[in-house]
Write a protein that holds these residues in place. Structure first.
Motif, PDB file in Angstrom:
ATOM      1  N   PRO A   1       0.834  -1.194   0.000  1.00  0.00           N
ATOM      2  CA  PRO A   1       0.000   0.000   0.000  1.00  0.00           C
ATOM      3  C   PRO A   1       0.876   1.254   0.000  1.00  0.00           C
ATOM      4  O   PRO A   1       2.019   1.205   0.464  1.00  0.00           O
ATOM      5  CB  PRO A   1      -0.784  -0.118   1.312  1.00  0.00           C
ATOM      6  N   SER A   2       0.344   2.327  -0.524  1.00  0.00           N
ATOM      7  CA  SER A   2       1.035   3.615  -0.526  1.00  0.00           C
ATOM      8  C   SER A   2       1.450   3.963   0.901  1.00  0.00           C
ATOM      9  O   SER A   2       0.672   3.799   1.837  1.00  0.00           O
ATOM     10  CB  SER A   2       0.069   4.664  -1.064  1.00  0.00           C
ATOM     11  N   LYS A   3       2.688   4.408   1.062  1.00  0.00           N
ATOM     12  CA  LYS A   3       3.096   4.744   2.426  1.00  0.00           C
ATOM     13  C   LYS A   3       4.076   5.899   2.468  1.00  0.00           C
ATOM     14  O   LYS A   3       4.660   6.274   1.456  1.00  0.00           O
ATOM     15  CB  LYS A   3       3.669   3.529   3.138  1.00  0.00           C
ATOM     16  N   THR A   4       4.243   6.452   3.642  1.00  0.00           N
ATOM     17  CA  THR A   4       5.195   7.536   3.824  1.00  0.00           C
ATOM     18  C   THR A   4       5.772   7.444   5.223  1.00  0.00           C
ATOM     19  O   THR A   4       5.160   6.866   6.118  1.00  0.00           O
ATOM     20  CB  THR A   4       4.539   8.915   3.635  1.00  0.00           C
ATOM     21  N   ALA A   5       6.958   7.991   5.380  1.00  0.00           N
ATOM     22  CA  ALA A   5       7.533   8.104   6.719  1.00  0.00           C
ATOM     23  C   ALA A   5       8.122   9.504   6.832  1.00  0.00           C
ATOM     24  O   ALA A   5       9.107   9.723   7.508  1.00  0.00           O
ATOM     25  CB  ALA A   5       8.578   7.037   6.948  1.00  0.00           C
ATOM     26  N   ASP A   6       7.507  10.436   6.133  1.00  0.00           N
ATOM     27  CA  ASP A   6       8.088  11.767   6.051  1.00  0.00           C
ATOM     28  C   ASP A   6       7.875  12.609   7.303  1.00  0.00           C
ATOM     29  O   ASP A   6       8.497  13.646   7.463  1.00  0.00           O
ATOM     30  CB  ASP A   6       7.545  12.517   4.822  1.00  0.00           C
ATOM     31  N   ILE A   7       6.962  12.186   8.158  1.00  0.00           N
ATOM     32  CA  ILE A   7       6.815  12.905   9.418  1.00  0.00           C
ATOM     33  C   ILE A   7       7.516  12.112  10.511  1.00  0.00           C
ATOM     34  O   ILE A   7       7.052  11.044  10.925  1.00  0.00           O
ATOM     35  CB  ILE A   7       5.328  13.159   9.761  1.00  0.00           C
ATOM     36  N   GLU A   8       8.630  12.596  10.910  1.00  0.00           N
ATOM     37  CA  GLU A   8       9.432  11.989  11.986  1.00  0.00           C
ATOM     38  C   GLU A   8       9.645  10.498  11.813  1.00  0.00           C
ATOM     39  O   GLU A   8       9.663   9.752  12.796  1.00  0.00           O
ATOM     40  CB  GLU A   8       8.818  12.292  13.355  1.00  0.00           C
ATOM     41  N   GLN A   9       9.804  10.056  10.584  1.00  0.00           N
ATOM     42  CA  GLN A   9      10.122   8.649  10.338  1.00  0.00           C
ATOM     43  C   GLN A   9       9.028   7.679  10.792  1.00  0.00           C
ATOM     44  O   GLN A   9       9.269   6.478  10.876  1.00  0.00           O
ATOM     45  CB  GLN A   9      11.428   8.245  11.053  1.00  0.00           C
ATOM     46  N   SER A  10       7.835   8.201  11.104  1.00  0.00           N
ATOM     47  CA  SER A  10       6.776   7.278  11.507  1.00  0.00           C
ATOM     48  C   SER A  10       6.109   6.736  10.257  1.00  0.00           C
ATOM     49  O   SER A  10       5.671   7.501   9.405  1.00  0.00           O
ATOM     50  CB  SER A  10       5.696   7.983  12.327  1.00  0.00           C
ATOM     51  N   LEU A  11       6.020   5.428  10.204  1.00  0.00           N
ATOM     52  CA  LEU A  11       5.416   4.801   9.043  1.00  0.00           C
ATOM     53  C   LEU A  11       3.905   5.035   9.048  1.00  0.00           C
ATOM     54  O   LEU A  11       3.221   4.724  10.021  1.00  0.00           O
ATOM     55  CB  LEU A  11       5.712   3.303   9.065  1.00  0.00           C
ATOM     56  N   VAL A  12       3.404   5.625   7.959  1.00  0.00           N
ATOM     57  CA  VAL A  12       1.965   5.798   7.825  1.00  0.00           C
ATOM     58  C   VAL A  12       1.541   5.173   6.505  1.00  0.00           C
ATOM     59  O   VAL A  12       2.119   5.445   5.447  1.00  0.00           O
ATOM     60  CB  VAL A  12       1.555   7.291   7.851  1.00  0.00           C
ATOM     61  N   ILE A  13       0.541   4.292   6.584  1.00  0.00           N
ATOM     62  CA  ILE A  13       0.019   3.636   5.384  1.00  0.00           C
ATOM     63  C   ILE A  13      -1.093   4.500   4.795  1.00  0.00           C
ATOM     64  O   ILE A  13      -1.917   5.042   5.539  1.00  0.00           O
ATOM     65  CB  ILE A  13      -0.555   2.247   5.748  1.00  0.00           C
ATOM     66  N   GLY A  14      -1.090   4.623   3.481  1.00  0.00           N
ATOM     67  CA  GLY A  14      -2.143   5.392   2.826  1.00  0.00           C
ATOM     68  C   GLY A  14      -1.755   6.836   2.617  1.00  0.00           C
ATOM     69  O   GLY A  14      -2.425   7.757   3.072  1.00  0.00           O
ATOM     70  N   ALA A  15      -0.629   7.042   1.936  1.00  0.00           N
ATOM     71  CA  ALA A  15      -0.174   8.409   1.693  1.00  0.00           C
ATOM     72  C   ALA A  15      -0.969   9.033   0.547  1.00  0.00           C
ATOM     73  O   ALA A  15      -1.957   9.728   0.773  1.00  0.00           O
ATOM     74  CB  ALA A  15       1.315   8.425   1.422  1.00  0.00           C
ATOM     75  N   GLN A  16      -0.586   8.760  -0.686  1.00  0.00           N
ATOM     76  CA  GLN A  16      -1.306   9.368  -1.819  1.00  0.00           C
ATOM     77  C   GLN A  16      -2.060   8.326  -2.642  1.00  0.00           C
ATOM     78  O   GLN A  16      -3.063   8.630  -3.269  1.00  0.00           O
ATOM     79  CB  GLN A  16      -0.335  10.104  -2.755  1.00  0.00           C
ATOM     80  N   GLY A  17      -1.540   7.125  -2.645  1.00  0.00           N
ATOM     81  CA  GLY A  17      -2.146   6.082  -3.471  1.00  0.00           C
ATOM     82  C   GLY A  17      -3.075   5.200  -2.661  1.00  0.00           C
ATOM     83  O   GLY A  17      -3.649   5.628  -1.656  1.00  0.00           O
TER      84      GLY A  17
END
Ligand code: SF4
Lengths: 195, 459, 250
Positions: A170-186
């Motif tokens: 799934p789309s993901k990001t860790a751009d905020i303090e390296q916290s993995l968040v699923i569901g960024a843009q995709g």
């Protein structure tokens, strides 16, 4: 024209400055460290945040969808077993696909070492589909799993396609303090039905 | 090439470190990326072989770059792609502008591209009335803060979640005091979805351009590059000339290395291969030189062009982690930035090769085996040759040079020569600026040197 | 342990000569214990690294020539400093590569590598009943490859550990970051004072947290930097060069 002159001057500058050529290395075959690449694929895919479901028959897809997405909204399916419920107007543009809750498509290949699946314009249209949907389900045959990227690229001919993508979860990001968040843009979830 | 004022890394680092707990936090978050890289790389038995392959392929590219670019162009054109060439940042910006203006673009969505940062594309477009939205979450955060990236893979790694919360509250009307990354990411998703649905064109950077196929590969975790590129008819991909790789099969090597080196992931969530324009659409590729072909001519330093922008060298750099990306004064910070920038402007960036202990972690971690620490050492020599070295430093050490090349002078026991004898070991510890003693004790001088002892006891 | 036939020249780096003569003595005694005939050429000065790392390779060339002249006739040049050994072997490539220059570059050894790779020492008769943390100096680690660094995906090895394992009652501690640089870096220590001191502090703290009583290293320059911080802050830990530990009596 600016670009034509630029082309000439860049290529000339490169010719003036480039080092002596060296041979291009041959890429050897690498043995997989996995004893079973289908099992390995599932493990890595799960670690990437994908959901892996094993089915014996494509007809089981219905049940899988029902079980995993009980309250699903509009569905856009490129798989025979599942009907589309998302209404598209004639000559719809990519933006018109906003609102798809679940997209279902065929994956052409799977890669055990990284849990990625390959989808391309050979089996998918429009290109925006796997990105714009809220949830993505791909149907992948176990026999289409390759051990690593080298093996996968042996099966692909980029020259024949318009667009192709390895999707590894799934789309993901860790751009905020390296916290993995699923569901960024995709897509917010990525389900692989292994057949 | 911007201001001629030289970058003072040490002063910027001093300021950064003044907030020690924040420095520790920054060090820990960047180190976390490196730790994940170690775990990810260790799972690949042929890791070191892959690095050698990547290095070998890139060496081959540098020696044949002109041919590969021509081959790439030919194949891309055959795919229906329009290829443009730009000698420098200005011409890159002009080309992009003219494409956008031709299509009357009002809103451009952009995914992460260090090249367009390098070219300062955003201000250029904004001055012409085109709204640019960076769509990578980290990039969007720094864009909203009106800052540049502080890291090439994690551009907002220097920003705390509380600060993101405030920023989003101010500009996106999110809840006041929110700090949950999950919530903040959702806010950004809704905000950016709106932009994707209303944009007129999309622009992405390029990770790899394959000569054999004429296509480009773009890697993201968020899917933002794809949300843009596939949403509208017009897609633009901007690449430096060094992004070329020869064959489709080479992608196997580089995609295996890139994400693992960057974050330890086995591959980015999306590795998108753009080959042909979509039906009824246009696909443009802008190939940019901007000093790269000149750099190719520098024997000692050309290897820097093998960089695939994974960020592992900065994650491994004990100095970067404690001085922050901005202390380097350039879009690409850290070790790789410190060997690239002197090539653009030695006067301005003369300090960067000295912003290193030459510990070599960068070279050891680099997936394409760039000899970064050796290049730092060599740039130092260039700085001296070009006479940019701080004059006081030079005079002091040159005296030492003369003294040490003559054993007689070094050994003579007169008061003056005693000073000379003691001077070299003390050049760092007892210099007149006394920087050593700010936080450290000076080494004690024992009654008898080894040499004296040896003469007395062993001769 | 008879290496009577091996004649080595001992090179004592300038700062060791002046500030840490006991390290020079320990190196000398250790080599003799291992059966070497050790010469200390009186003409020696410095390898030139401080100048070269500051960008003044050109000014350092006379020093390089002097070094080659001083040590050119020996089969082995042994130095208790990985950094100096690295400099001579890797950076003396800028002077004319005469036979003697090539020989010097090949015959210079950091004492660790000399003990493990040339003398193949398997026992020492040393005893050091303390908890010890190894500071893997970067030039030793990545420059001379005396151990595997965490970047490398190869089987782990460490020549330092190999030697310290021969010391009885010595307990090696586990560090959180086994190969982070201490921040000395020559002129870096003063040119980038803030980062240097911070790196040193972080490095010592790791050793302190691990319960080490001593930090040891093959490079006295790193230890000098950390010792400066330790003494200023009165931290309960000491530094000792590797050869001081290896040279203890059993
Ligand atoms: S220099 Fe090497 S490690 Fe650094 S960003 Fe480039 S490829 Fe990655």
């Amino acid at each position: 024209m600016e670009s034509t002159d630029a082309r000439k001057s860049i290529l000339e500058s490169i010719r003036k400055h480039r080092p002596e050529s060296s041979d291009i290395p041959a890429i050897p075959d690498f043995e997989s460290p996995m004893s079973n690449i289908v099992f390995g694929f599932g493990e890595v895919a799960a670690a990437n945040g994908s959901k892996v479901v094993h089915i014996d028959d494509p007809d089981q897809l219905q049940e899988v969808i029902k079980a995993n997405f009980p309250d699903i909204g509009p569905v856009y399916s490129l798989v025979d077993q599942i009907p589309s419920t998302f209404q598209l107007r004639e000559g719809a543009a990519p933006v018109d696909h906003q609102g798809i809750d679940l997209a279902i498509l065929h994956a052409e290949l799977g890669v055990a070492e990284n849990g990625a699946v390959w989808v391309s314009t050979e089996s998918m249209n429009p290109r925006i589909l796997p990105f714009i949907c809220e949830h993505l389900v791909v149907l992948l045959e176990k026999s289409s799993i390759r051990s690593n990227m080298h093996e996968a690229y042996k099966e692909i001919n980029l020259k024949n396609i318009g667009f192709g993508v390895f999707i590894a979860g799934p789309s993901k990001t860790a751009d905020i303090e390296q916290s993995l968040v699923i569901g960024a843009q995709g897509a917010r979830s990525h389900t692989i039905c292994l057949l | 090439m911007g201001s001629q004022k030289s970058i003072n890394h040490a002063a910027a680092a001093d300021k950064f470190i003044a907030n020690e707990s924040r420095t520790d936090w920054h060090n820990a978050s960047v180190s976390y990326l490196r730790k994940k890289r170690d775990v990810g790389a260790a799972l690949v038995p042929e890791w070191e072989t892959l690095r050698s392959l990547a290095s070998g392929i890139k060496n081959n590219v540098l020696g044949n770059l002109d041919q590969y670019l021509e081959q790439f162009e030919k194949n891309a054109q055959a795919n229906g792609v329009q290829v443009h060439w730009a000698v420098d940042a200005e011409s890159h910006n002009r080309i992009v502008t003219s494409i956008l203006e031709r299509h009357k673009v009002k809103l451009l969505v952009k995914s992460k591209s260090m090249l367009t940062e390098e070219c300062h594309l955003n201000p250029h477009l904004e001055a012409r009335g085109i709204e640019v939205v960076d769509t990578d979450l980290g990039e969007r955060i720094i864009q909203m803060r009106d800052e540049g990236p502080s890291h090439i893979v994690a551009p907002a790694i220097h920003i705390k979640k509380e600060e993101v919360g405030e920023l989003f509250h101010d500009q996106l009307q999110s809840e006041a005091g929110a700090t949950d990354p999950q919530y903040l990411t959702e806010v950004a998703r809704q905000h950016l979805r709106e932009k994707f649905l209303n944009c007129d064109a999309a622009l992405t950077g390029v990770n790899f351009a394959v000569a054999e196929t004429g296509g480009v590969v773009v890697c993201t975790n968020e899917g933002n590059a794809d949300m843009g590129a596939h949403m509208v008819p017009l897609q633009i991909h901007c690449m430096g000339i060094e992004k070329i790789i020869p064959r489709q099969q080479d992608l196997g090597v580089f995609l295996r290395l890139l994400a693992r080196s960057a974050t330890g992931q086995p591959i980015t969530i999306y590795s998108s291969h753009h080959q042909k324009p979509k039906e009824g659409g246009e696909m443009h590729i802008v190939i940019v030189d901007n000093g790269r072909s000149k750099h190719l001519g520098r024997d000692t330093f050309r290897n820097a062009l093998k960089c695939i922008r994974c960020g592992a060298c900065m994650n491994s750099c004990p100095v970067y982690r404690r001085s922050g990306g901005y202390s380097y004064g350039y879009t690409v910070p850290g070790p790789i930035g410190s060997i690239l920038t002197p090539g653009f402007n030695l006067e301005k960036y003369k300090e960067l090769p000295f912003a290193s202990t030459l510990c070599g972690a960068c070279s050891a971690v680099c997936p394409t085996k760039i000899n970064i620490d050796e290049q730092l050492y060599k740039w130092r020599q260039k700085v001296y040759e070009e006479d940019y070295l701080d004059k006081t430093k030079e005079t002091g050490l040159s005296v030492a040079g003369n003294v040490l090349s003559s054993a007689k002078k070094y050994k003579r026991a007169s008061a003056l020569m005693r000073w000379a004898l003691k001077w070299m070991p003390r050049f760092m510890t007892h210099n007149r600026f006394n920087a050593w003693a700010k936080k450290r004790e000076l080494p004690e001088v024992p009654g008898e040197s080894f040499r004296d002892w040896y003469r007395k006891n062993r001769k | 342990m008879s290496h009577q036939s091996i004649r080595v020249a001992l090179f004592v780096p300038c700062y060791v000569d002046q500030f840490y003569p006991q390290v020079g003595k320990a190196a000398l005694q250790l080599l003799e214990k291992c059966g070497c005939t050790v010469d200390y050429p009186d003409e020696q000065t410095c390898c030139g690294q401080p100048l070269a790392n500051s960008g003044m390779e050109q000014a350092a060339k006379p020093i390089y020539h002097h070094f080659v002249e001083t040590f050119g006739s020996y089969d082995y040049i042994v130095v208790p400093s990985a950094s100096c050994a690295y400099h001579v072997s890797h950076h003396y490539d800028v002077i004319e590569q005469t036979e003697v220059v090539k020989k010097v570059r090949e015959s210079i050894y950091d004492i660790t590598a000399f003990l493990t790779d040339v003398l193949h020492i398997e026992s020492l008769g040393a005893r050091f009943p303390h908890k010890v943390g190894i500071h893997q100096s970067c030039h030793g680690l990545r420059g001379l490859q005396l151990a595997r660094s965490t970047e490398q995906m190869i089987d782990p090895y460490s020549k330092w550990e190999h030697l310290l394992h021969m010391v009885s009652d010595l307990e090696l501690v586990q560090l959180e970051r086994p190969d982070e640089c201490c921040g000395f870096g020559g002129t870096f220590a003063v040119a980038e004072e803030a980062v240097s001191a911070k790196m040193g502090k972080d490095r010592v703290r790791d050793h302190l947290n691990s319960g080490a009583e001593f930090i040891t290293s093959g490079d006295m320059s790193c230890l000098m930097h950390m010792e400066g911080l330790i003494r200023r802050n009165k931290w309960p830990i000491q530094v000792k060069h590797l050869v001081e530990i290896l040279n203890t009596d059993g």
